[in-house]
Structure formats: C-alpha cells, structure tokens
Design a protein around this motif. Structure first.
Motif, mmCIF file in Angstrom:
data_model
loop_
_atom_site.group_PDB
_atom_site.id
_atom_site.type_symbol
_atom_site.label_atom_id
_atom_site.label_comp_id
_atom_site.label_asym_id
_atom_site.label_seq_id
_atom_site.Cartn_x
_atom_site.Cartn_y
_atom_site.Cartn_z
ATOM 1 N N THR A 197 0.908 -1.187 -0.018
ATOM 2 C CA THR A 197 0.136 0.003 0.105
ATOM 3 C C THR A 197 0.867 1.303 0.062
ATOM 4 N N GLU A 198 0.235 2.439 0.234
ATOM 5 C CA GLU A 198 1.053 3.700 0.169
ATOM 6 C C GLU A 198 1.156 4.394 1.344
ATOM 7 N N ALA A 199 1.883 4.953 1.997
ATOM 8 C CA ALA A 199 2.065 5.887 3.196
ATOM 9 C C ALA A 199 1.096 7.027 3.239
ATOM 10 N N GLU B 50 -0.442 -5.036 -9.076
ATOM 11 C CA GLU B 50 0.969 -4.405 -8.608
ATOM 12 C C GLU B 50 0.843 -4.599 -6.855
ATOM 13 N N HIS B 51 -0.308 -4.488 -6.311
ATOM 14 C CA HIS B 51 -0.063 -4.389 -4.824
ATOM 15 C C HIS B 51 -0.707 -5.431 -4.150
ATOM 16 N N GLY B 52 -1.610 -6.298 -4.692
ATOM 17 C CA GLY B 52 -2.291 -7.468 -4.231
ATOM 18 C C GLY B 52 -3.858 -7.210 -3.902
ATOM 19 N N THR B 53 -4.002 -5.955 -3.727
ATOM 20 C CA THR B 53 -5.473 -5.787 -3.204
ATOM 21 C C THR B 53 -6.261 -5.858 -4.491
ATOM 22 N N ARG B 54 -5.803 -5.558 -5.633
ATOM 23 C CA ARG B 54 -6.812 -5.628 -6.802
ATOM 24 C C ARG B 54 -6.944 -7.298 -7.170
ATOM 25 N N GLY B 55 -5.821 -7.874 -6.766
ATOM 26 C CA GLY B 55 -5.858 -9.244 -7.120
ATOM 27 C C GLY B 55 -6.729 -9.959 -6.184
ATOM 28 N N ALA B 56 -7.292 -9.608 -4.883
ATOM 29 C CA ALA B 56 -7.993 -10.250 -4.256
ATOM 30 C C ALA B 56 -9.325 -9.783 -4.627
ATOM 31 N N GLU B 57 -9.670 -8.587 -5.119
ATOM 32 C CA GLU B 57 -10.886 -8.088 -5.657
ATOM 33 C C GLU B 57 -11.158 -9.104 -6.831
ATOM 34 N N TYR C 271 -4.495 -15.516 -5.687
ATOM 35 C CA TYR C 271 -3.957 -14.240 -6.196
ATOM 36 C C TYR C 271 -2.676 -14.106 -5.323
ATOM 37 N N ILE C 272 -1.527 -13.584 -5.764
ATOM 38 C CA ILE C 272 -0.152 -13.219 -5.139
ATOM 39 C C ILE C 272 -0.372 -12.034 -4.092
ATOM 40 N N GLY C 273 -0.244 -12.585 -2.876
ATOM 41 C CA GLY C 273 -0.076 -11.548 -1.666
ATOM 42 C C GLY C 273 0.870 -10.408 -1.883
ATOM 43 N N GLY C 274 0.491 -9.155 -1.850
ATOM 44 C CA GLY C 274 1.590 -8.181 -1.936
ATOM 45 C C GLY C 274 1.708 -7.693 -3.308
ATOM 46 N N GLY C 275 1.442 -8.356 -4.324
ATOM 47 C CA GLY C 275 1.566 -8.153 -5.847
ATOM 48 C C GLY C 275 2.857 -8.230 -6.292
ATOM 49 N N LEU C 276 3.103 -7.814 -7.570
ATOM 50 C CA LEU C 276 4.241 -7.604 -7.931
ATOM 51 C C LEU C 276 5.479 -6.771 -7.520
ATOM 52 N N SER C 277 4.797 -5.607 -6.786
ATOM 53 C CA SER C 277 5.951 -4.674 -6.086
ATOM 54 C C SER C 277 6.308 -5.215 -4.832
ATOM 55 N N TRP C 278 5.681 -6.210 -4.375
ATOM 56 C CA TRP C 278 6.370 -7.000 -3.213
ATOM 57 C C TRP C 278 7.319 -7.659 -3.720
ATOM 58 N N LEU C 279 7.242 -8.605 -4.967
ATOM 59 C CA LEU C 279 8.153 -9.430 -5.339
ATOM 60 C C LEU C 279 9.453 -8.565 -5.924
#
Length: 463
Positions: free
Chosen positions: A272-274, A419-426, A440-448
C-alpha cells in the motif's frame, strides 16, 4: 532507609531489604576466542575501541555475527556512516528472525544487499578464525573474514544476585516477577532487561529486553512502592529498526511463532502507500498481518518501507493489547489528508484482505511465486508496459471483461497478479464462482520486486 507507603501498608525498608535488579549482558558463542578483535556490541562502552580503530584506518571490513536488531543497526553504522565493508552472518534463513516472517524478511534481506552489505543467511557459525592480520568465522565450510568480528547474538539477563537471594528464574533465564514486579522473595522486586514479561497474545511469559519496557517497569514499581496501584500489564512486543533508507517495524507474533504457540494462524500481505498514491512523495509500505482464523483476533503486524513503518505498528499495538480483531482493524478511524494517509488506512485495508481470505479468497505467499500457475494479469495497460512480468507469460484480464462473465476453464488453476495485491484479491472474489482453483499473489508484483524475486529495468527507482 526508605520510608514508603507500600501496598502492604506503611513500612520502612532498609536498603539491604530492597533489591532492584536491572540489566543484561551480551551473549557470546561457545567457541568464541579471547581476542580483542572479536568482541560483543551491547553497551555504549563497546563503541570507542571500534571507532578509534576506524579513525586510525585499521578497520576496512567488519564481520557481524547475528542479524537481529543490534546486528542490523551495527551493520548500518559501519557501512552507511563509517564506510567500511560489512559481512552480516545469520544462522536463520532471514534477517531479524522472530521479529519478521519470511516474506517481510525477504524484503529486508534484499535491501541490506542493495545497500552493499554482504549477507550470509542460513549460516550458523562453525568456528572462529584468527591470524596475525585477519579474523573471521567459518560458515558452511567457507571463511568470512575481516579486521573485526562483532558478535551480536542477543543478551542474557543478569540474574546472579537474584539467584543468590532465592528468586525464581523463568523464561529465557530471566527473573520471574508478577504484575507488581515482585520476585516472590519478600522485600525483593526486579525490573528491566533481567525480568520476564507476560505475552498478551499467548499468556506465556517471555524475556523481552527493551528499553521502552524497562522504563515503564521502573515507573510502575515506583508507583507501587509509593502506595499507588502499580501493576505492569501484558505486552505485545512492538519493535522497530532502521535499515539504511528503509524502516522496519513489527508487533506481536510471526506466523511461525503463533503456530508454535498452538494458534490457528494465517497471514495476508499487501503493498500500500504511506500517503495518497498520487502524492509525489508517496512511498510503498509492505504489510503482513497475522491473525487467528478461528477467533479472527489479530496476532501480529509487520511493516517495511522507505517511509514511516512505525506509525502503523504503534496503532496496531494499541488495538492488539486490547484483543483487537479483524473487525476492529477494519473499522479503524484515522486522520485523513492526502499528504498524510490514503483514504482507507493501510491497517483497515489489510484487515479487509484478511476477511476476504476467510471468505475463501486464497492468498499465495510472495515466496511461492515460482509455483504460481496460470498467471492472470489484472493490471492497467500502463502498468504492464512500464513493468512487464519478466520471464513469465500471463493472460491479461480487465475487470470489465470479468464482470461480463469470463470464467476460468474447469480443471484449470489460475493465479491473479496485480501491482499491490489488493486488486488481485478483488478479482479473485469477483471470479469466485468460477470452476477450478483460483488464487492471487499476496503483496503483488511490487512485493516481489522489493524482495528481489522479480527484476525490471526500473527496479532502481522502486519505493
């Protein structure tokens, strides 16, 4: 003498009747030789000899044994402040073991490497090496040498005086005390790094030597001895450490520690973002939430970011010591302005994702990326063009297409990635009625990317 109004009524205590035992000392390794170039790093007095050696130019490379809080802080000091080469040796499979799970630990390890630290993980010390001009350690049959070896493998409580007085010893070899910080020996209390505390999540006692707790204990005991209600409550172990340009913070249990305690622990991950994502200074925050699948109680939260990771952990700690659940986190109220925070607080967002997992929307750990089957890329075209998935083919699916009735073929496995995992869950929820297995990939590609599990040409700019 001390004249005090104690909880037991008016009394006068002689100094030899009241022992306030505090402190701990640095642990050493069994085979550690007596060599001035091999030393612990625990108190301020440990610093001058090292700094003088640096000033004289006698230290250009340092080997640090232990990638806990102190080991990581010392690594940053030597590499980031003093310009020395650093080799960090850790017996566990990740830095900051016990504080972080393997997924967040993978990001911490990657950022240490990116800062120039030579990281050796899963590398217990098999022996020490000494010669006239070098010292080092033997790990995995290989020599890791430098001008100094710093042993930072934790601390042991100072208990000699308490044992002589008959005090009981508890978890971690620390002095067992009750909530009033009494040892059980009449007239003797103990506070600080030498005592046990109670874990609010498991009810178990543990040794947690933190200056924040020691200061609270001192005040609690002073209040109790003065006749006030001095009781030290259970704790949830909030921690923070700086890793060069990154900040790491955690509270509570990792998934592994929770399961070892007999809890039905699960994890979810998001990026996510700060602050609001469109804010120019916004930086990614990588969050893991550990919760009990039966009670939905939150058991742990971990965060790592170039921005302030500690803020989320401080909030999580206040909820967790009060038994906070996924629902409590989801309803978290926060002060919102785009410069300060996204419209949905990150802790609320990850609680939503955890709730989705309990509804059957399965998250795949970022570390299981290599086992992901049937990639379904739900990112925007601009995201796909800027950061393609290296070395993998993926089926591109938009939300509009999914809402129009797209379904996974029966018997097929699919893994949604964003990208972030949240849209993947949706998307996984949207397609939940499809036959076949969908995750879905938790945390998305940004995490990877942050963990070095995938790499793009723009990775140097990743926040």
């Amino acid at each position: 003498t001390l004249g005090v109004e104690s909880p037991r009524g008016p009394s006068t205590l002689e100094w030899d009747e009241l022992v306030l035992a505090t402190g701990a000392h640095a642990r050493t390794l069994p085979s550690q030789p007596d060599d001035p170039r091999i030393r612990a790093f625990h108190v301020l007095e440990d610093l001058p000899p090292l700094k003088q050696a640096l000033i004289r130019g006698g230290v250009s490379r340092v080997v640090i044994v232990g990638a806990g809080l102190v080991g990581c802080e010392v690594a940053e000091a030597f590499a980031g402040l003093w310009g020395a080469e650093v080799a960090l040796v850790e017996a566990a499979a990740q830095p900051l073991p016990g504080m972080l799970g393997p997924e967040v630990g993978a990001i911490a390890a990657e950022q240490l490497r990116a800062a120039g630290v030579e990281v050796h993980l899963g590398a217990p010390v098999e022996g020490f090496l000494t010669s006239e001009d070098r010292v080092g350690v033997l790990v995995g049959g290989k020599e890791v040498c430098g001008d100094f070896v710093i042993v930072a493998v934790g601390v042991a409580p100072n208990t000699e005086l308490a044992i002589q007085a008959g005090a009981e010893i508890g978890a971690g070899g620390a002095i067992r005390v009750d909530e009033t910080l009494a040892t059980g020996v009449p007239g003797i209390w103990a506070v600080g790094d030498c005592v046990t505390v109670r874990d609010v999540l498991t009810g178990r006692e543990l040794h947690l030597p933190l200056g924040s707790l020691a200061n609270r204990q001192g005040r609690t005991l002073a209040n109790g001895l003065a006749g006030q209600d001095g009781r030290f409550p259970p704790v949830c172990a909030a921690l923070a450490v700086k890793l060069f340009d990154w900040n790491v913070a955690a509270v509570g249990l990792t998934r592994t520690r929770a399961r070892e305690a007999g809890l039905a622990a699960r994890s979810v991950w998001i990026t996510t973002e700060a602050s609001a994502h469109y804010w120019p200074e916004s930086a990614n925050v990588y969050l893991e939430l550990v919760y009990a699948s039966d009670s939905r109680r939150v058991l742990g939260v971990q965060a790592i970011s170039r921005s302030d990771a500690r803020h989320a952990i401080d909030i999580a700690a206040q909820l967790m010591v009060r038994g906070g659940s996924l629902e409590d986190f989801a309803q978290l109220e926060h002060a919102y302005a785009p410069v300060y925070a996204p419209a949905i607080d990150p802790l609320a967002m990850i609680a939503f994702v955890a709730g989705a997992r309990e509804d059957g929307i399965e998250a795949l750990s970022p570390l299981e990326w290599d086992h992901a089957e049937g990639l379904i890329d739900v990112r925007l075209e601009s995201e796909r063009n800027a950061r393609p998935i290296p070395g993998r083919e993926a089926f591109v699916l938009s939300f509009a297409e999914a809402r129009s009735g797209w379904r996974l073929e029966e018997g097929r496995r699919g893994t949604v990635v964003c990208e972030h995992g949240t849209r993947g869950a949706e998307m996984a929820r949207l397609l939940g009625g499809a036959s076949g297995e969908l995750r879905y990939i938790g945390g998305g590609l940004s995490w990877l990317r942050a963990a070095g599990l995938v790499r793009n040409s723009t990775d140097g700019d990743q926040t």
